[in-house]
Design a protein around this motif. Sequence first.
Motif, short mmCIF file in Angstrom:
data_model
loop_
_atom_site.label_atom_id
_atom_site.label_comp_id
_atom_site.label_asym_id
_atom_site.label_seq_id
_atom_site.Cartn_x
_atom_site.Cartn_y
_atom_site.Cartn_z
N UNK A 63 42.70 37.03 37.61
CA UNK A 63 43.05 36.46 36.31
C UNK A 63 42.20 37.09 35.20
N UNK A 64 40.90 37.22 35.44
CA UNK A 64 40.01 37.79 34.43
C UNK A 64 40.35 39.25 34.15
N UNK A 65 40.73 39.98 35.20
CA UNK A 65 41.09 41.37 35.00
C UNK A 65 42.41 41.48 34.25
N UNK A 66 43.35 40.61 34.57
CA UNK A 66 44.65 40.62 33.88
C UNK A 66 44.47 40.30 32.40
N UNK A 67 43.52 39.41 32.08
CA UNK A 67 43.28 39.02 30.69
C UNK A 67 42.42 40.03 29.95
N UNK A 68 41.86 41.01 30.67
CA UNK A 68 41.06 42.03 30.02
C UNK A 68 39.58 41.73 29.92
N UNK A 69 39.10 40.71 30.60
CA UNK A 69 37.69 40.38 30.55
C UNK A 69 36.86 41.33 31.42
#
Length: 302
Positions: A63-69
């Motif tokens: 999720x964090x990677x998908x959101x760009x974090x």
Amino acid sequence: MTQDRSAPGEANTSDPKFEHVADVLRMEISDGQYRYGQRIPTQRELVQRFAVSRDTVRRALQDLQHEGWIESRQGSGAVVARRPSHHAGTSSPMVHLKPYIEEAFEAPTVTLDLMTLTAESMDAHIRAQTLRIHSEEIKPQRIAVRLLLPSTDINLALPRSVADPNDERPRDRHRMLTKRHAGALRDAIIELRNRDLVEDVSVEIRTMPLTPIAKLYIINRRHALFGMYRVVKRPVDVRAADDPGGTEKLEIFDVMGLGATLFPFTGGDTETVSQDATFVDHAQRWFDSLWDHLAHDARFDD
């Protein structure tokens, strides 16, 4: 170790554990605990820290990677990704609060109109800037802050006990947090005037008879950051029902404020009307209407 009930090799999307892991990491990245390019804890370390399965950790990181974090780097694992610049003029949800506040305090005049649930995030960020002023790294000439909070005298929709909506202890806890963070924010700014570090200082705190479902930060009347509060269920420490001097765990419905995704909007410097500029203008009008017609001076000393 406590394990969630995800099947081997498959994250359980109905289990909120992965959301909690993602929320905490998002908050820590947003607050600068992990800098751009810095490796975040490994999956093994996160499994041990949060007492969840590796599948839950993987889902949170996805999720964090998908959101760009975060991003994956060969040989380094997951590292903090570079977030899109807040000068880009686009409404990307991938922004930190810190650079906006830093830039605001580097201007001669600082104006902050803030609507939030407890002021916890802004308290930490503003006090970080007052330290920069004390060290003479920056020298603003005027600081004006208006802080709009929910009234502690009303029956707030959140936070509240899961088992008993009439339990007053979550509201008492919220009142304590609000008083602590709003008071610390106010005192840190007033001290700048008392020590002759900033010539013109103004801090106004008002409360309104509403439970905010989103946070709004209007910064130097040019940037508007908007973040939605997502309702979460979590245990917190409250005073014990049968022992006034003790504490106990109580499961409450609360909001995830720290680390919440902030959607940025930037007003234009020209006469060209953009969607961002329109949002900033209307957000300012909305804040002003609540401030002028619905809010009253805060009373936290009762």
